[in-house]
Design a protein around this motif. Structure first.
Motif, mmCIF file in Angstrom:
data_model
loop_
_atom_site.group_PDB
_atom_site.id
_atom_site.type_symbol
_atom_site.label_atom_id
_atom_site.label_comp_id
_atom_site.label_asym_id
_atom_site.label_seq_id
_atom_site.Cartn_x
_atom_site.Cartn_y
_atom_site.Cartn_z
ATOM 1 N N HIS A 190 43.528 47.535 32.360
ATOM 2 C CA HIS A 190 42.961 47.829 33.683
ATOM 3 C C HIS A 190 41.588 48.504 33.546
ATOM 4 C CE1 HIS A 190 46.766 46.771 35.542
ATOM 5 N NE2 HIS A 190 47.384 47.621 34.745
ATOM 6 N N ASP A 248 42.836 43.194 32.618
ATOM 7 C CA ASP A 248 44.148 42.886 33.188
ATOM 8 C C ASP A 248 45.225 43.827 32.656
ATOM 9 O OD1 ASP A 248 43.393 40.727 34.843
ATOM 10 O OD2 ASP A 248 43.324 39.398 33.094
ATOM 11 N N ARG A 249 46.413 43.686 33.204
ATOM 12 C CA ARG A 249 47.566 44.462 32.733
ATOM 13 C C ARG A 249 48.096 43.819 31.454
ATOM 14 N NH1 ARG A 249 51.892 41.266 33.866
ATOM 15 N NH2 ARG A 249 51.659 39.759 35.560
#
Length: 421
Positions: free
Chosen positions: A117, A34-35
């Motif tokens: 990411h 994820d970010r």
């Protein structure tokens, strides 16, 4: 040593911190899909023993964590009536996003390469990572992609799904205590576990039996409509405040608890940490603490042994031995809450219905009697403990408990100051 941690949660990040502190020459990369700042859930809870461990392990991040945490004192248990029961004790909570942010910053300060990411998409990705690294740490959660790609026989994974439905929400009501609220609806009981987790936000985990969930229509309602229904059900305990679903761009979803166990936590040069290795039901509030303890234990065994395979074998054996009793307690707790409708109905003073019918009228159950059942769900109930709990309902006894809590915290803080000088 070249180490790749897959998963930027508490387990992966804290292991990276510990390993870098142990040996700054380690080449450590953390891969997070994820970010930055994206996380599921709201707040997590912990207690003094974890703080003690963190201050001994890394005082820098421990001080940051303590400063960012909220302290709650006492637990209140409401069962539909106006007067809740009081349970003594205190603990800490912190927003999960805040925890991950401070651990990621600390890791980066120490020279860990934290990459966002980054996703292990398939078997080729995993093979490439495992071939280049001396150690691959799979800290990517209960639904671990690394564990799945390694194959069904690599770790001997066993997955069991709990019966109850639950959803991890927030609320803009800031509770001062850890709050349990049980409300009777026509289909059955619905309850939440809530605790403060930021200056103006509390975490609120709502749970109910599967039949209650479907009969209330929660399986069909939209995110917004579901929250509005729950707000009406919990209007009293929430004091008219809102429930919040969207957390960092992710709406909450109803789910069933996944109990994960593995025959082995290591396979070749891959090791499982945290929820990828084991889960414990959220009613024990120990998932984050166990993930961090995994990280510390793995670092210790890697330092103790000259070679990685020996370290992983020792970690696997010792970890299973330490975790076994905790997972058994978690199973008991999950099972107890899956039968909580019956517990509440038996304690209700309503006229007993005909066979097969649910009481729908009458007074609420005695909150103290129910709180005692809940507090002793591990099977440690005694008449003396019940009398102590009854006494704790007196304002003077509650004030004494809070005063004792302040003294305990002062002693802990003083000892930590001496240890970290």
């Amino acid at each position: 040593m070249k180490i790749v941690c897959v998963g930027g949660g508490p387990a992966g990040l804290y292991f990276a911190i510990r390993a870098k502190l142990r040996d700054s020459h380690h080449d450590i990369t953390v891969l997070e899909r994820d970010r930055p700042g994206a996380t599921h859930g709201w707040g997590v809870v912990y207690w003094e023993p974890l703080l003690d461990v963190l201050f001994r392990s890394d005082p820098v991040s421990a001080r940051e964590l303590r400063a960012a945490s909220t302290m709650w004192q006492g637990q209140r248990v409401s069962v539909g009536g106006p007067q809740p029961a009081y349970l003594p004790g205190y603990g800490y909570s912190i927003q999960r996003a805040t925890l991950l942010d401070l651990l990621a910053r600390r890791a980066a300060e120490l020279g860990v390469d934290v990459r966002y990411h980054q996703y292990v998409a398939d078997q080729d990705d995993l093979n490439a990572i495992a071939a280049e690294a001396d150690l691959v740490v799979a800290a990517d959660g209960a639904n671990s992609q690394v564990r799945r790609l390694a194959g069904p026989d690599a770790f001997g994974t066993r997955i069991e799904v709990g019966a109850n439905q639950y959803i991890w929400l927030g609320t803009d009501r800031r509770f001062e205590n850890f709050m349990f609220a049980f409300e009777r609806t026509e289909p059955g009981w619905v309850w939440f576990h809530a605790y403060p987790s930021a200056a103006d936000i509390s975490t609120c985990i709502v749970e109910c039996a599967p039949q209650t969930w479907t009969d209330l229509g929660l399986d069909r309602l939209s995110d917004a409509d579901g929250c509005r229904l729950l707000e009406r059900i919990f209007d009293g305990p929430l004091g008219g405040h809102r429930l919040l679903s969207d957390c960092h761009g992710r709406p909450a979803r109803w789910q069933q608890f996944t109990h994960v166990a593995n025959r082995s936590w290591c396979h070749e040069n891959i090791v499982l940490l945290g929820d990828a290795a084991h889960t414990t039901h959220f009613t024990l509030g120990s998932g984050t603490a166990l993930a961090i303890m995994d990280a510390i234990m793995l670092d210790r065994f890697l330092h103790k042994h000259a070679d990685v395979p020996a370290a992983l074998r020792d970690f696997d054996q010792s970890g299973h031995a330490a975790l076994g009793p905790m997972q058994e307690r978690a199973r008991i707790s999950m099972s107890w809450f899956e039968g909580v409708d019956g517990q509440l109905d038996r304690l209700s003073t309503a006229t007993q219905p005909m066979d097969g019918e649910r009481p729908s009228t009458g007074e609420a159950p005695d909150p103290v009697a129910f709180a005692f059942k809940m507090a002793t769900r591990q099977g440690d109930e005694t008449s003396l403990r019940y009398q102590i709990l009854r006494a704790a309902q007196l304002p003077a006894v509650r004030a004494l408990d809070q005063h004792a809590g302040r003294g305990t915290r002062w002693l802990h803080d003083k000892r930590r100051t001496l240890v970290t000088r």
